[in-house]
Design a protein around this motif. Sequence first.
Motif, PDB file in Angstrom:
ATOM      1  N   PHE A  27      -4.560   1.828  -7.111  1.00  0.00           N
ATOM      2  CA  PHE A  27      -4.443   1.659  -5.657  1.00  0.00           C
ATOM      3  C   PHE A  27      -5.701   1.082  -5.012  1.00  0.00           C
ATOM      4  O   PHE A  27      -6.327   1.706  -4.157  1.00  0.00           O
ATOM      5  CB  PHE A  27      -4.082   3.015  -5.020  1.00  0.00           C
ATOM      6  CG  PHE A  27      -2.883   3.671  -5.655  1.00  0.00           C
ATOM      7  CD1 PHE A  27      -1.654   3.025  -5.673  1.00  0.00           C
ATOM      8  CD2 PHE A  27      -2.989   4.923  -6.246  1.00  0.00           C
ATOM      9  CE1 PHE A  27      -0.533   3.626  -6.272  1.00  0.00           C
ATOM     10  CE2 PHE A  27      -1.873   5.533  -6.842  1.00  0.00           C
ATOM     11  CZ  PHE A  27      -0.654   4.881  -6.854  1.00  0.00           C
ATOM     12  N   ASN A  31      -3.400  -3.274  -2.887  1.00  0.00           N
ATOM     13  CA  ASN A  31      -2.065  -2.739  -3.156  1.00  0.00           C
ATOM     14  C   ASN A  31      -1.412  -2.212  -1.869  1.00  0.00           C
ATOM     15  O   ASN A  31      -0.456  -2.766  -1.377  1.00  0.00           O
ATOM     16  CB  ASN A  31      -2.154  -1.648  -4.241  1.00  0.00           C
ATOM     17  CG  ASN A  31      -0.794  -1.254  -4.788  1.00  0.00           C
ATOM     18  OD1 ASN A  31       0.236  -1.580  -4.199  1.00  0.00           O
ATOM     19  ND2 ASN A  31      -0.766  -0.546  -5.901  1.00  0.00           N
ATOM     20  N   PRO A  33       0.453   0.735  -1.059  1.00  0.00           N
ATOM     21  CA  PRO A  33       1.855   1.186  -1.133  1.00  0.00           C
ATOM     22  C   PRO A  33       2.132   2.274  -0.103  1.00  0.00           C
ATOM     23  O   PRO A  33       1.204   2.920   0.402  1.00  0.00           O
ATOM     24  CB  PRO A  33       1.938   1.776  -2.543  1.00  0.00           C
ATOM     25  CG  PRO A  33       0.566   2.326  -2.781  1.00  0.00           C
ATOM     26  CD  PRO A  33      -0.389   1.374  -2.095  1.00  0.00           C
ATOM     27  N   TRP A 260       5.138   6.297  -4.778  1.00  0.00           N
ATOM     28  CA  TRP A 260       4.579   5.223  -3.950  1.00  0.00           C
ATOM     29  C   TRP A 260       5.407   3.954  -4.070  1.00  0.00           C
ATOM     30  O   TRP A 260       5.605   3.443  -5.168  1.00  0.00           O
ATOM     31  CB  TRP A 260       3.126   4.937  -4.378  1.00  0.00           C
ATOM     32  CG  TRP A 260       2.212   6.089  -4.105  1.00  0.00           C
ATOM     33  CD1 TRP A 260       1.659   6.940  -5.029  1.00  0.00           C
ATOM     34  CD2 TRP A 260       1.745   6.535  -2.819  1.00  0.00           C
ATOM     35  NE1 TRP A 260       0.887   7.885  -4.391  1.00  0.00           N
ATOM     36  CE2 TRP A 260       0.917   7.660  -3.042  1.00  0.00           C
ATOM     37  CE3 TRP A 260       1.947   6.094  -1.507  1.00  0.00           C
ATOM     38  CZ2 TRP A 260       0.300   8.345  -1.998  1.00  0.00           C
ATOM     39  CZ3 TRP A 260       1.326   6.780  -0.473  1.00  0.00           C
ATOM     40  CH2 TRP A 260       0.507   7.887  -0.726  1.00  0.00           C
ATOM     41  N   VAL A 262       5.548   0.252  -3.948  1.00  0.00           N
ATOM     42  CA  VAL A 262       4.708  -0.953  -3.941  1.00  0.00           C
ATOM     43  C   VAL A 262       5.538  -2.077  -3.330  1.00  0.00           C
ATOM     44  O   VAL A 262       6.644  -2.365  -3.787  1.00  0.00           O
ATOM     45  CB  VAL A 262       4.235  -1.294  -5.368  1.00  0.00           C
ATOM     46  CG1 VAL A 262       3.498  -2.632  -5.391  1.00  0.00           C
ATOM     47  CG2 VAL A 262       3.322  -0.176  -5.889  1.00  0.00           C
ATOM     48  N   ALA A 266       2.767  -6.820  -1.654  1.00  0.00           N
ATOM     49  CA  ALA A 266       1.696  -6.534  -2.619  1.00  0.00           C
ATOM     50  C   ALA A 266       1.941  -7.248  -3.943  1.00  0.00           C
ATOM     51  O   ALA A 266       1.008  -7.585  -4.673  1.00  0.00           O
ATOM     52  CB  ALA A 266       1.598  -5.029  -2.848  1.00  0.00           C
ATOM     53  N   ILE A 411      -3.205  -4.218  -9.738  1.00  0.00           N
ATOM     54  CA  ILE A 411      -2.630  -3.113  -8.957  1.00  0.00           C
ATOM     55  C   ILE A 411      -1.648  -2.350  -9.848  1.00  0.00           C
ATOM     56  O   ILE A 411      -1.197  -2.869 -10.871  1.00  0.00           O
ATOM     57  CB  ILE A 411      -1.910  -3.594  -7.672  1.00  0.00           C
ATOM     58  CG1 ILE A 411      -0.684  -4.439  -8.009  1.00  0.00           C
ATOM     59  CG2 ILE A 411      -2.871  -4.352  -6.752  1.00  0.00           C
ATOM     60  CD1 ILE A 411       0.206  -4.738  -6.798  1.00  0.00           C
ATOM     61  N   LEU A 413       1.674   0.864 -10.120  1.00  0.00           N
ATOM     62  CA  LEU A 413       2.754   1.592  -9.457  1.00  0.00           C
ATOM     63  C   LEU A 413       2.527   3.098  -9.505  1.00  0.00           C
ATOM     64  O   LEU A 413       3.380   3.866  -9.083  1.00  0.00           O
ATOM     65  CB  LEU A 413       4.105   1.263 -10.114  1.00  0.00           C
ATOM     66  CG  LEU A 413       4.820  -0.004  -9.626  1.00  0.00           C
ATOM     67  CD1 LEU A 413       4.015  -1.255  -9.892  1.00  0.00           C
ATOM     68  CD2 LEU A 413       6.196  -0.124 -10.274  1.00  0.00           C
TER      69      LEU A 413
END
Length: 425
Positions: A27, A31, A33, A260, A262, A266, A411, A413
Amino acid sequence: MSAIVDETHDPHLQSWVASANDPDTHFPIQNLPFGRFRRDAAGPWRIGTAIGDQVLDLERAGLIAGRDVTQLMQAPVPQRRALRAAISRALAVGAASQERTQAALLPQSAVQMGLPCEIGGYTDFYAGIHHARAVGALLRPDTPLLPNYKWLPIAYHGRASSIDVSPSTFRRPWGQQRGPDENAPPGFKPTARLDYELELGWLVGCGNARGDPVPMAQAEDHLFGVVLFNDWSARDIQGWEYQPLGPFLGKSFASTISPWIVTLEALAPFRVAPVRPESDPQPLPYLDSPFNRSAGAVDIALEVRLQTAAMRAAGNTGDVMSASNATDSYWTPAQLLTHHASNGCNLRTGDLLGTGTLSGARPDQAGSLLELSAGGKQRIVLSNGEARSFLEDGDCVILRGVCARDGYRRIGLGECRGTVESAVP
Ligand code: MN
């Protein structure tokens, strides 16, 4: 159009949140998210952005008004891009209002994550062609792929109510299973062939009205972002029940997603052309677009880890069972959405489109135990000497996903973690 690289993707951009500049974080400031969190079980869910090992409370930081994630997700793309740019500016080194933003930060370890949105509908596709071919070969060695496979994204309607957020636990399901021979009645007992499926889940942003299909050129404007998705499967229950209408109780007992989302924004630097051999049929016009041909797929490296109870007790983080990529999908996210809405079906904000198991081309890249164990015929020996054909009680499955490309900040996930508990006695 959300696949635009802009100043928020600048790889040199650094955050005043120190942990966001750690090269290993999923993160970084590139990113941003979205997820829902709360500080205690009695508190309301709040909307946050993950930044390094912290979560930024967007309402407290003055970046959004209210806590309605549906409103945030259904916003038109220009509004989404503007919010992303504002969050990026607030978290970047040299931000004007750092004091107010700092007061809205909490350590991720101090909050509980919820489902990132209400998931009203869930559809699971079968877009991972290597998985479809491998599983098809177990059933039909001569014709692993059925004739429709390369013409349309195959799917079934799943159960939304049993989707839970990582870290999740669930009890081994009971179910009807084929008897020992054709004349024997089926048994009703806990599944002995419990499996995971490595998938991605695409979440719908702005929905479409019933009767209004979504053309490919607009499909991505209706997608908000992606989560890791584990479609837990009881192969013995599934094998007995699935004909002629498809999966039912072998799947609906539990699914787990990462917390999160994404966003499509992003993911912009990681877009690639989908893989479709020229000898294959090309998509029908309603599933085709110039953008989709050039950059409709997303490069996300995926991994499954298995941590048994014995590994956990020994402080062992688990074995990597396989690795694959989102590009192992035969159909792009836009094609899944456009096909889903092509009959006029209305998709709603928060609907989840599962990709189907994303196995790589090689047998050791399989995204399920069904494939890795050749239909349960082989035992997979783990690093500590234990062996598995299917999951045992206490097993924890951890999915991870990372986007990396030269010239861009990596980045991730985050992770999707789920643990099997013993069946109800
Ligand atoms: Mn699935």
